[in-house]
Enzyme design. Structure first.
Site, mmCIF file in Angstrom:
data_model
loop_
_atom_site.group_PDB
_atom_site.id
_atom_site.type_symbol
_atom_site.label_atom_id
_atom_site.label_comp_id
_atom_site.label_asym_id
_atom_site.label_seq_id
_atom_site.Cartn_x
_atom_site.Cartn_y
_atom_site.Cartn_z
ATOM 1 N N ARG A 179 0.887 -1.188 0.000
ATOM 2 C CA ARG A 179 0.000 0.000 0.000
ATOM 3 C C ARG A 179 0.911 1.220 0.000
ATOM 4 O O ARG A 179 1.715 1.412 0.910
ATOM 5 C CB ARG A 179 -0.901 0.006 1.236
ATOM 6 C CG ARG A 179 -1.593 1.345 1.411
ATOM 7 C CD ARG A 179 -2.715 1.306 2.410
ATOM 8 N NE ARG A 179 -3.870 0.632 1.848
ATOM 9 C CZ ARG A 179 -5.106 0.733 2.327
ATOM 10 N NH1 ARG A 179 -5.335 1.454 3.406
ATOM 11 N NH2 ARG A 179 -6.096 0.094 1.765
ATOM 12 N N HIS B 197 -7.257 0.914 -6.586
ATOM 13 C CA HIS B 197 -7.498 0.052 -5.420
ATOM 14 C C HIS B 197 -8.187 -1.227 -5.929
ATOM 15 O O HIS B 197 -9.376 -1.461 -5.671
ATOM 16 C CB HIS B 197 -8.378 0.804 -4.414
ATOM 17 C CG HIS B 197 -8.363 0.233 -3.025
ATOM 18 N ND1 HIS B 197 -7.608 -0.872 -2.668
ATOM 19 C CD2 HIS B 197 -9.030 0.623 -1.896
ATOM 20 C CE1 HIS B 197 -7.817 -1.130 -1.380
ATOM 21 N NE2 HIS B 197 -8.661 -0.259 -0.890
ATOM 22 N N CYS C 162 -16.448 1.700 0.456
ATOM 23 C CA CYS C 162 -15.281 0.842 0.751
ATOM 24 C C CYS C 162 -14.816 0.999 2.191
ATOM 25 O O CYS C 162 -14.089 0.145 2.687
ATOM 26 C CB CYS C 162 -14.165 1.140 -0.239
ATOM 27 S SG CYS C 162 -13.464 2.806 -0.072
ATOM 28 N N ARG D 135 -13.610 -8.546 1.480
ATOM 29 C CA ARG D 135 -12.178 -8.302 1.237
ATOM 30 C C ARG D 135 -11.388 -9.567 1.576
ATOM 31 O O ARG D 135 -10.464 -9.957 0.857
ATOM 32 C CB ARG D 135 -11.660 -7.142 2.112
ATOM 33 C CG ARG D 135 -12.144 -5.769 1.712
ATOM 34 C CD ARG D 135 -11.570 -5.303 0.390
ATOM 35 N NE ARG D 135 -10.124 -5.198 0.359
ATOM 36 C CZ ARG D 135 -9.424 -4.149 0.787
ATOM 37 N NH1 ARG D 135 -10.032 -3.095 1.275
ATOM 38 N NH2 ARG D 135 -8.092 -4.121 0.702
#
Ligand code: CP
Ligand code: NVA
Length: 310
Positions: A106, A133, A269, A297
């Protein structure tokens, strides 16, 4: 296994069939997880997780996912790595490739991920960059399929808010699955030009209708799925107050939703900023969808890791 040894930096890099296959695999892993029977597909493997930005969901879901698959995960903060003191990416990538079986990163600039992937000889997974993303949007596609049925081609989605990493990834995701998507943002906060161009090229193959508008009401009209995201992404904290003013007409509230289908679902999200991009009322009315999205996720990333790292 499909995707074996590949990186996952962008949904744009995946084939149309590979996206569907990944979602099917994630759904299968979700069913097995519910039965407490997740196969140890990554036994003895280790994932490195490099974080140059904060995270709740990404960190925990990757770590738990790796554990469920029989492997282990290492949290590597930029504050502790020599990378944070200036060791080149190309050296870090080559060293970590000798110890690990895959790396989730990330970071800020997407070019950092691309450089990492160029020098690493293990799969690199994008855990969010300023541009994209992909893990989140693949997750959102699974969630849409669960709540709205399997036929993306019969669905219409609207994204309302900032033309950020989520907006860009929705364009790539919708283009691959053939779903109609209208993105509504202010004129000066449109999605990335190159992403839009690439997505339109993908959409030609799948028939997805991709559009941009400045008008949030026009975007949500007839939409089955409406998504939004924070108005100030990580790294834009200093612009927060100014952005609040610019994006005010793009708030997902009951008034905006009165122009959408009654059955439209609202996705986020997370993290969500109530009173900014979404009202508390709309958020709580859609909490079932939003928290299923958060759970997914875990399952989608297990599919990504097992597909790329086996
Ligand atoms: N949605 C998402 O990526 O959440 P985190 O920033 O908590 O990882
Ligand atoms: N656009 C947001 C997404 C957070 C998961 C950000 O980049 O901060």
């Amino acid at each position: 296994m499909f995707l074996k040894g590949r990186d996952l930096l962008s949904i744009h890099d995946l084939g149309v069939d590979e996206v569907e296959e990944l979602l099917d695999f994630a759904a299968e892993l979700k069913t097995m997880c519910k039965m407490d029977a997740t196969p140890h597909l990554l036994k003895g493997k280790t994932l490195g997780m490099i974080f140059e930005k904060s995270s709740t969901r990404t960190r925990v879901s990757f770590e738990v996912g790796m554990f469920q698959l029989g492997g282990s995960a290492l949290f590597l903060s930029n504050r502790d790595l020599q990378l944070g003191r200036g060791e080149p990416i190309k050296d870090t990538a080559r060293v970590l490739s000798r110890y690990l079986d895959g790396i989730m990163i990330r970071t800020f600039g997407h070019d950092r991920l691309v450089e990492f992937a160029k020098y690493a000889d293990i799969p690199i997974i994008n855990g969010l960059s300023d541009l994209l993303h992909p893990c989140q949007v693949l997750t959102d596609l699974l969630t849409i399929r669960e709540f709205k049925g399997k036929r993306f081609k019969d669905l219409k989605m609207a994204y309302v808010g900032d033309g950020n990493n989520m907006a860009n990834s929705y364009l790539y995701g919708a283009a691959k699955v053939g779903m109609a998507l209208t993105v509504a943002t202010p004129q000066n906060h449109k999605p990335n030009d190159e992403v839009f161009k690439n997505a339109l090229a993908d959409a030609e193959k799948t028939g997805a209708q991709l559009q941009w508008t400045e008008d949030p009401i026009a975007a949500v009209k007839d939409a089955d799925v409406i998504a939004t995201d924070t108005w100030a992404s990580m790294g834009q904290e200093a612009e927060h107050d100014e952005r609040k003013k610019i994006f005010a007409p793009y708030q997902v509230n009951e008034e905006l939703l009165s122009h959408a289908h009654k059955s439209a679902i609202v996705m986020h999200c997370l993290p969500a900023y109530r009173g900014e991009e979404i009202t508390d009322e709309v958020f709580e009315r859609n909490a079932d969808v939003i928290f299923e999205e958060a759970e997914n996720r875990l399952h989608v990333q297990k599919a990504i890791m097992a597909a790329t790292m086996r």
